[in-house]
Design a protein around this motif. Structure first.
Motif, PDB file in Angstrom:
ATOM      1  N   LYS A 177       0.847  -1.186   0.000  1.00 37.14           N
ATOM      2  CA  LYS A 177       0.000   0.000   0.000  1.00 37.14           C
ATOM      3  C   LYS A 177       0.886   1.241   0.000  1.00 37.14           C
ATOM      4  CE  LYS A 177      -4.338  -1.565   0.707  1.00 37.14           C
ATOM      5  NZ  LYS A 177      -4.133  -2.981   0.831  1.00 37.14           N
ATOM      6  N   PHE A 178       0.509   2.230  -0.790  1.00 38.20           N
ATOM      7  CA  PHE A 178       1.156   3.528  -0.737  1.00 38.20           C
ATOM      8  C   PHE A 178       0.571   4.327   0.433  1.00 38.20           C
ATOM      9  CE2 PHE A 178       2.570   3.021  -5.170  1.00 38.20           C
ATOM     10  CZ  PHE A 178       3.795   3.689  -5.127  1.00 38.20           C
ATOM     11  N   ALA A 179       1.429   5.124   1.083  1.00 38.91           N
ATOM     12  CA  ALA A 179       0.920   6.097   2.046  1.00 38.91           C
ATOM     13  C   ALA A 179       0.159   7.168   1.267  1.00 38.91           C
ATOM     14  CB  ALA A 179       2.066   6.717   2.836  1.00 38.91           C
ATOM     15  N   LYS A 180      -0.699   7.895   1.950  1.00 41.10           N
ATOM     16  CA  LYS A 180      -1.553   8.877   1.284  1.00 41.10           C
ATOM     17  C   LYS A 180      -0.739   9.937   0.553  1.00 41.10           C
ATOM     18  CE  LYS A 180      -5.836  11.374   2.302  1.00 41.10           C
ATOM     19  NZ  LYS A 180      -6.756  11.803   3.385  1.00 41.10           N
TER      20      LYS A 180
ATOM     21  N   CYS B  45       7.200 -25.095  10.476  1.00 42.41           N
ATOM     22  CA  CYS B  45       7.017 -26.434   9.907  1.00 42.41           C
ATOM     23  C   CYS B  45       5.540 -26.837   9.965  1.00 42.41           C
ATOM     24  CB  CYS B  45       7.873 -27.442  10.659  1.00 42.41           C
ATOM     25  SG  CYS B  45       7.998 -29.028   9.809  1.00 42.41           S
ATOM     26  N   ASP B  46       4.900 -26.587  11.098  1.00 43.86           N
ATOM     27  CA  ASP B  46       3.464 -26.888  11.226  1.00 43.86           C
ATOM     28  C   ASP B  46       2.642 -26.031  10.271  1.00 43.86           C
ATOM     29  OD1 ASP B  46       4.157 -28.643  13.239  1.00 43.86           O
ATOM     30  OD2 ASP B  46       3.772 -27.193  14.850  1.00 43.86           O
ATOM     31  N   LEU B  47       3.025 -24.758  10.151  1.00 38.97           N
ATOM     32  CA  LEU B  47       2.308 -23.844   9.263  1.00 38.97           C
ATOM     33  C   LEU B  47       2.434 -24.281   7.805  1.00 38.97           C
ATOM     34  CD1 LEU B  47       3.508 -20.614  11.040  1.00 38.97           C
ATOM     35  CD2 LEU B  47       1.119 -21.266  10.822  1.00 38.97           C
ATOM     36  N   TYR B  48       3.567 -24.854   7.468  1.00 42.49           N
ATOM     37  CA  TYR B  48       3.775 -25.356   6.116  1.00 42.49           C
ATOM     38  C   TYR B  48       2.926 -26.602   5.869  1.00 42.49           C
ATOM     39  CZ  TYR B  48       6.202 -27.157   1.983  1.00 42.49           C
ATOM     40  OH  TYR B  48       6.495 -27.630   0.723  1.00 42.49           O
ATOM     41  N   GLU B  49       2.847 -27.455   6.870  1.00 46.40           N
ATOM     42  CA  GLU B  49       2.080 -28.693   6.727  1.00 46.40           C
ATOM     43  C   GLU B  49       0.595 -28.416   6.507  1.00 46.40           C
ATOM     44  OE1 GLU B  49       3.013 -31.878   6.565  1.00 46.40           O
ATOM     45  OE2 GLU B  49       5.120 -31.275   6.593  1.00 46.40           O
ATOM     46  N   ASN B  50       0.059 -27.416   7.203  1.00 46.57           N
ATOM     47  CA  ASN B  50      -1.378 -27.136   7.045  1.00 46.57           C
ATOM     48  C   ASN B  50      -1.655 -25.992   6.052  1.00 46.57           C
ATOM     49  OD1 ASN B  50      -0.870 -24.746   8.431  1.00 46.57           O
ATOM     50  ND2 ASN B  50      -1.607 -25.540  10.399  1.00 46.57           N
ATOM     51  N   ASP B  51      -0.623 -25.607   5.290  1.00 42.92           N
ATOM     52  CA  ASP B  51      -0.749 -24.586   4.226  1.00 42.92           C
ATOM     53  C   ASP B  51      -1.009 -23.180   4.751  1.00 42.92           C
ATOM     54  OD1 ASP B  51      -0.177 -26.300   2.186  1.00 42.92           O
ATOM     55  OD2 ASP B  51      -2.257 -26.621   1.568  1.00 42.92           O
ATOM     56  N   SER B  52      -0.981 -22.982   6.052  1.00 43.85           N
ATOM     57  CA  SER B  52      -1.204 -21.639   6.585  1.00 43.85           C
ATOM     58  C   SER B  52      -0.086 -20.682   6.182  1.00 43.85           C
ATOM     59  CB  SER B  52      -1.322 -21.679   8.112  1.00 43.85           C
ATOM     60  OG  SER B  52      -2.469 -22.385   8.501  1.00 43.85           O
ATOM     61  N   ILE B  53       1.083 -21.217   5.915  1.00 41.08           N
ATOM     62  CA  ILE B  53       2.230 -20.379   5.575  1.00 41.08           C
ATOM     63  C   ILE B  53       2.007 -19.630   4.252  1.00 41.08           C
ATOM     64  CG2 ILE B  53       3.594 -22.025   4.221  1.00 41.08           C
ATOM     65  CD1 ILE B  53       6.023 -21.144   5.939  1.00 41.08           C
ATOM     66  N   PHE B  54       0.995 -20.068   3.487  1.00 37.17           N
ATOM     67  CA  PHE B  54       0.684 -19.407   2.219  1.00 37.17           C
ATOM     68  C   PHE B  54      -0.469 -18.408   2.350  1.00 37.17           C
ATOM     69  CE2 PHE B  54       2.384 -23.654   1.154  1.00 37.17           C
ATOM     70  CZ  PHE B  54       3.536 -23.258   0.497  1.00 37.17           C
ATOM     71  N   ASP B  55      -0.950 -18.166   3.572  1.00 30.01           N
ATOM     72  CA  ASP B  55      -2.015 -17.190   3.784  1.00 30.01           C
ATOM     73  C   ASP B  55      -1.540 -15.795   3.370  1.00 30.01           C
ATOM     74  OD1 ASP B  55      -3.878 -18.990   4.743  1.00 30.01           O
ATOM     75  OD2 ASP B  55      -3.212 -18.790   6.822  1.00 30.01           O
ATOM     76  N   LYS B  56      -2.450 -15.027   2.770  1.00 34.18           N
ATOM     77  CA  LYS B  56      -2.098 -13.704   2.265  1.00 34.18           C
ATOM     78  C   LYS B  56      -2.777 -12.638   3.126  1.00 34.18           C
ATOM     79  CE  LYS B  56      -1.524 -15.445  -2.437  1.00 34.18           C
ATOM     80  NZ  LYS B  56      -0.068 -15.521  -2.288  1.00 34.18           N
ATOM     81  N   PHE B  57      -1.986 -12.040   4.008  1.00 34.75           N
ATOM     82  CA  PHE B  57      -2.486 -10.997   4.903  1.00 34.75           C
ATOM     83  C   PHE B  57      -2.364  -9.629   4.226  1.00 34.75           C
ATOM     84  CE2 PHE B  57      -1.272 -14.418   7.772  1.00 34.75           C
ATOM     85  CZ  PHE B  57      -2.328 -14.459   8.662  1.00 34.75           C
ATOM     86  N   GLU B  58      -3.385  -8.803   4.410  1.00 36.42           N
ATOM     87  CA  GLU B  58      -3.346  -7.443   3.884  1.00 36.42           C
ATOM     88  C   GLU B  58      -2.790  -6.493   4.932  1.00 36.42           C
ATOM     89  OE1 GLU B  58      -7.232  -6.389   2.515  1.00 36.42           O
ATOM     90  OE2 GLU B  58      -7.250  -7.888   0.927  1.00 36.42           O
ATOM     91  N   CYS B  59      -2.446  -5.277   4.492  1.00 35.54           N
ATOM     92  CA  CYS B  59      -1.927  -4.256   5.405  1.00 35.54           C
ATOM     93  C   CYS B  59      -2.576  -2.919   5.058  1.00 35.54           C
ATOM     94  CB  CYS B  59      -0.404  -4.157   5.302  1.00 35.54           C
ATOM     95  SG  CYS B  59       0.210  -3.773   3.645  1.00 35.54           S
ATOM     96  N   CYS B  60      -2.476  -1.959   5.969  1.00 39.59           N
ATOM     97  CA  CYS B  60      -3.047  -0.636   5.710  1.00 39.59           C
ATOM     98  C   CYS B  60      -2.318   0.419   6.528  1.00 39.59           C
ATOM     99  CB  CYS B  60      -4.550  -0.613   6.019  1.00 39.59           C
ATOM    100  SG  CYS B  60      -4.981  -1.047   7.718  1.00 39.59           S
ATOM    101  N   LEU B  61      -2.406   1.655   6.062  1.00 37.09           N
ATOM    102  CA  LEU B  61      -1.812   2.792   6.758  1.00 37.09           C
ATOM    103  C   LEU B  61      -2.912   3.760   7.152  1.00 37.09           C
ATOM    104  CD1 LEU B  61       0.220   2.325   3.974  1.00 37.09           C
ATOM    105  CD2 LEU B  61       1.622   3.813   5.391  1.00 37.09           C
ATOM    106  N   SER B  62      -2.655   4.503   8.235  1.00 35.85           N
ATOM    107  CA  SER B  62      -3.587   5.553   8.623  1.00 35.85           C
ATOM    108  C   SER B  62      -3.486   6.709   7.628  1.00 35.85           C
ATOM    109  CB  SER B  62      -3.275   6.044  10.041  1.00 35.85           C
ATOM    110  OG  SER B  62      -1.966   6.569  10.109  1.00 35.85           O
ATOM    111  N   GLY B  63      -4.508   7.535   7.594  1.00 37.29           N
ATOM    112  CA  GLY B  63      -4.526   8.651   6.650  1.00 37.29           C
ATOM    113  C   GLY B  63      -3.379   9.619   6.846  1.00 37.29           C
ATOM    114  N   ASP B  64      -2.935   9.801   8.103  1.00 37.44           N
ATOM    115  CA  ASP B  64      -1.816  10.712   8.367  1.00 37.44           C
ATOM    116  C   ASP B  64      -0.465  10.022   8.237  1.00 37.44           C
ATOM    117  OD1 ASP B  64      -1.766   9.107  10.604  1.00 37.44           O
ATOM    118  OD2 ASP B  64      -2.337  10.688  12.017  1.00 37.44           O
TER     119      ASP B  64
END
Length: 519
Positions: free
Chosen positions: A354-357, A396-415
């Motif tokens: 994400k770009f900052a404002k 290793c556990d996260l890889y086994e259950n495919d959680s390691i491929f989860d795609k988390f989003e991010c965000c910035l405050s307006g300021d």
């Protein structure tokens, strides 16, 4: 809280003192689950987006639906400009939203050429410029982008008829009957009882003063309903799954990105697009990285950034060439010697940027960290925030259950002073950006967000040079437990969240529930 340990930390550059940590409070929840209620797969939220004003919020779900919410706490208090100028105290109300409307954006499809099912799940939503009181937005699933117009349409109804109720037996009810002012008997067609004026006669004449019983129907439009109409469909331009769409600041164009290509579209032209980035090798066996996210600069219409699965962010300038395979700037962090492992490349993959404002900074999210980049400094990130360092022993556990491929989003405050991203167990984290800030808050997507709050000390990291901003690593938690010492739950993950463009308010999705918080 102290910013480090002893004399190992170099002083941060002189600047304004860091603002105190915000105290986050619960505001609203939509679609709250009752205890033991099973969540339907199609109801799980897959996209969240505020519009530029912050007065509207859109969510998309795995069932292909788009749900719109509108802000209510400002409309009730809007007065004239003079009245607003007379008010010299700040308005302390926090943003409140209500359900506005919903519509089915995408349906499940089947690609017969490739024998491939195309899910209806909404991957991204982006608001476009409003016009004439109508709302416009782009929504996309894996293959098809749609341009929607949402507008209020008034329902017109006939409230008065020109039929005398005494003569309308058998013709059904009427909204209201006309009243005949003449003492003579009036007929329903406007004639008199003693003489019928036939339209078939050659000597057609009207009585003096006109026909008293003729009443024109009165059409009223009291009720208004919201109608969503698909204006454009941008299809057949991506061989791979679309992971990003982004509006240009020129208000006329947008980009769509899949694993190997980025296309440039004009909003008014749906049958052609221009390929501006193509990373597909001649031989697919030589493929080493894919595009994971792309976004236009918020103010410069010629600049955009895209991230890759190797953990790099590339800034490109559309003025340089028609095909922008060569980047203007490359942002990546050098690997520490001896730190490489089987999971290094997997967790380095950037899931969102994400770009900052103001367009000066780019925020990127990989599996373990948030990184803040200054577009004028490509030697490394200015800040690195540890999101869930306690999961590192569990890779290793996260890889086994495919959680390691989860795609988390991010965000910035307006300021641009704070950043946020999600984690597991329906937790999300908020970090302060200014140099010297030690703000690192853990919140839970529930009615009591501070329930799992743990204050975490900051940990220093290497400096880029003696003359520039020090890289700060903070928010690292103890290993083996989550933020409050409980066992972590990989099935409840907070992947999608959005920050209000002008206020400290966050909307986040926990399965099918939309939670909103303010500070």
């Amino acid at each position: 809280m102290k910013g480090g340990v002893g004399g190992d930390v170099a002083a941060a550059p002189a600047g304004p003192p860091p603002s105190p940590s915000l105290e986050w409070k619960f505001s609203q929840v939509f679609g709250e689950r009752t205890a033991g209620e099973e969540v339907q797969e199609v109801d799980i939220i897959s996209a969240i987006e505020f519009d530029k004003t912050g007065d509207h919020l859109a969510t998309g779900d795995r069932g292909g639906r788009v749900v719109l919410f509108e802000r209510t706490d400002t409309k009730e208090h809007v007065g004239s400009r003079r009245e607003l100028e007379r008010v010299d105290y700040p308005v302390s109300r926090h943003p409140e939203f209500r359900y506005k409307t919903e519509f089915q954006s995408h349906e499940p499809e089947f690609d017969y050429l490739k024998s491939l099912e195309i899910e209806e799940k909404i991957n991204k939503i982006r608001w476009c410029q409003t016009a004439n009181g109508a709302l416009f937005l782009l929504s996309t699933n894996d293959k098809t982008i749609k341009y929607w117009k949402i507008q209020e349409k008034k329902v017109k109804k006939i409230s008065e008829m020109n039929i005398d109720s005494s003569k309308a037996a058998g013709n059904g009810s009427v909204a209201s009957s006309s009243v005949c002012s003449s003492p003579k008997q009036c007929l329903a067609n406007g004639g008199y009882g003693d003489k019928v004026y036939s339209s078939l006669g050659n000597d057609l004449s009207f009585p003096p003063g006109g026909i008293p019983s003729l009443r024109l129907p009165v059409v009223t439009s009291n009720e208004a309903s919201l109608v969503a109409r698909c204006r454009r469909v941008y299809a057949h331009a991506h061989d791979y799954h679309i992971n990003s769409i982004s509006n240009n600041s020129d208000g006329e164009t947008f980009i769509s990105a899949d694993d190997l290509r980025i296309n440039l579209w004009n909003l008014e032209i749906s049958n052609q697009s221009f390929n501006i980035v193509d990373v597909k090798p001649t031989n697919m066996e030589d493929l080493t990285e894919v595009i994971t996210s792309a976004e236009f600069h918020p103010t410069h219409c010629n600049m955009l950034a895209y991230s890759s699965s190797k953990g790099s962010v590339r800034l490109i300038d559309l003025r340089q060439s028609a095909l922008c395979d060569s980047h203007s700037k490359l942002f990546e962090e050098q690997e520490a010697p001896g730190s490489r492992s089987f999971f290094t490349e997997i967790i380095a993959s950037i899931s969102d940027i994400k770009f900052a404002k103001n367009g000066r900074y780019i925020l990127s999210r990989d599996y373990m960290t948030l990184k803040l980049w200054d577009i004028n400094m490509d030697s490394g990130p200015v800040s690195t925030f540890q999101v869930h360092e306690y999961l590192r022993p569990k890779l290793c556990d996260l890889y086994e259950n495919d959680s390691i491929f989860d795609k988390f989003e991010c965000c910035l405050s307006g300021d641009g002073m704070r950043v946020a991203t999600g984690s597991y167990s329906n937790l999300f984290r908020v970090f302060g950006c200014p140099p010297g800030s030690t703000e690192a808050i853990t919140l839970e997507a529930s009615k009591n967000p501070m329930r799992r709050q743990v204050q975490t000390p900051s940990r220093p990291s290497r400096s880029l040079s003696s003359s520039i901003t020090r890289v700060v690593r903070r928010g690292a938690d103890s290993a083996g437990v989550d933020a409050n010492g409980n066992s972590f739950d990989f099935t409840t993950k907070l992947l999608h969240l959005a920050w209000h463009p002008t206020e400290n308010s966050i909307a986040c999705a926990a399965a099918n529930s939309l939670y909103m918080y303010y500070a």
